[in-house]
Write an enzyme that holds these catalytic residues in place. Structure first.
Site, mmCIF file in Angstrom:
data_model
loop_
_atom_site.group_PDB
_atom_site.id
_atom_site.type_symbol
_atom_site.label_atom_id
_atom_site.label_comp_id
_atom_site.label_asym_id
_atom_site.label_seq_id
_atom_site.Cartn_x
_atom_site.Cartn_y
_atom_site.Cartn_z
ATOM 1 N N LYS A 59 1.006 -1.288 0.060
ATOM 2 C CA LYS A 59 -0.106 0.166 -0.058
ATOM 3 C C LYS A 59 1.098 1.301 0.156
ATOM 4 C CE LYS A 59 -3.849 -2.571 2.190
ATOM 5 N NZ LYS A 59 -4.711 -2.768 3.242
ATOM 6 N N GLN A 103 -4.608 -1.518 9.364
ATOM 7 C CA GLN A 103 -4.595 -2.650 8.747
ATOM 8 C C GLN A 103 -5.454 -3.873 9.902
ATOM 9 O OE1 GLN A 103 -3.739 -3.460 5.818
ATOM 10 N NE2 GLN A 103 -4.209 -5.563 5.856
ATOM 11 N N ASP A 126 -11.076 3.023 3.762
ATOM 12 C CA ASP A 126 -11.535 1.585 3.749
ATOM 13 C C ASP A 126 -13.107 1.738 3.642
ATOM 14 O OD1 ASP A 126 -9.629 -0.412 4.031
ATOM 15 O OD2 ASP A 126 -9.101 -0.014 6.242
#
Ligand code: GUN
Length: 302
Positions: A59, A103, A126
């Site tokens: 990422k 994460q 997200d």
């Protein structure tokens, strides 16, 4: 309909994601020119989960490659919830940070829902915050989780208008299954959500023009479940046990690829299908967040 010789068309998510990333790169450069700073994504990793370390590294690299700033925060596995909440709060107020990603999964003892709830919904690239889930469910603008949004881009690219098509989503997770079903309904498909308690799954899948497999069970969806000509999107990424002498097992999806390819009209491979789309959409969401944050209109068509 599948070609008799070669089988279904392969939906090349890797190529699509590369194109999307290139368009995002151009838009990010325009943003930097106008705003006087790069779009910024903060990625938080707690603990040493090997797969998460790979994802977080990927990422960060993708951000830099697209002309965005990446702020990585790697914390030890014994980080307290209070310390993590205080980092999230700091990032919420950091003007260089447009998007925040924590994460998952978090180490045991950290409450994932509490951490997600602490993220400013307008930085929640997200799309995990309940505010964004709520926005999606009532049709308001908000952040949509990256994997289902990436699947939707591939479907629309392949099929155009989805109105009236029968879709089955196998899996009901908050991250993939539920938002995927919502996006399909919003696109006027007729949607069935199947899960571990569903009866007669093969029969249900056989009626579907669109199959989304997101269960995390290697090669569970068999070729003879697929309606001829259907479009199959395989979200699964499963590593099989190593064959004799090998150090690593093969990566397979939730769909038995060779069988399904012989029947389907189009299918995503694993790897190289949905996987590359997830990071590309994360960059897209971060770019949109940056525009909103700077009071600018987000670019169209991304
Ligand atoms: N873990 C696996 N996939 C994801 C994702 O898309 N976002 C976050 N934050 N964690 C994940």
């Amino acid at each position: 309909m599948a070609d008799v010789e070669t089988g279904a068309a392969i939906i090349d998510g890797k190529a699509f994601a590369e194109g999307l990333r290139a368009r995002i790169g151009v838009a990010a450069a325009n943003f930097a020119h106008q705003a006087g700073r790069r779009p910024g994504l903060a990625v938080v990793l707690v603990g040493e989960d090997p797969a998460s370390q790979v994802y977080v590294g990927a990422k960060g690299k993708a951000c830099e490659a697209a002309g965005m700033a990446s702020f990585e925060h790697r914390l030890p596995a014994d980080t307290s919830e209070a310390a993590l909440l205080s980092l999230v709060e700091r990032l919420n107020h950091d003007d260089a940070v447009d998007g925040i990603l924590v994460q998952m999964p978090l180490p045991a003892g950290l409450d994932e829902q509490a951490i997600i709830a602490a993220i400013n919904p307008d930085k929640d690239v997200d799309g995990f915050h309940v505010i964004n889930a709520g926005r999606l469910s009532v049709g308001q603008e908000g952040f949509v989780p990256c994997t289902p949004l990436g699947c939707m881009m591939l479907l629309k690219d392949r099929l155009g208008d989805l109105s009236g098509l029968d879709a089955v989503v196998i899996g009901r997770s908050n991250i993939v299954g539920k938002p995927m079903a919502q996006l399909l309904v919003d696109a006027n498909a007729t949607v069935t959500i199947a899960h571990s308690r569903t009866r007669n799954l093969p029969e249900i899948v056989r009626r579907a023009d669109i199959v989304i497999a997101a269960v995390g069970r290697p090669e569970m969806v068999r070729g003879d479940w697929i309606k001829p000509g259907a479009t199959v999107i395989d979200v699964g990424i499963n590593r099989l046990p190593p064959a004799d002498g090998a150090t690593k097992g093969r990566l397979v999806g939730d769909v038995a690829f060779a069988e399904a390819r012989a029947v389907a009209g189009a299918i995503t491979p694993v790897p190289g299908g949905v996987g590359p789309m997830t990071i590309a959409v994360l960059l897209r969401n971060t770019l949109v967040a940056a525009h909103h944050h700077a009071g600018m209109d987000a670019p169209e068509g991304l």
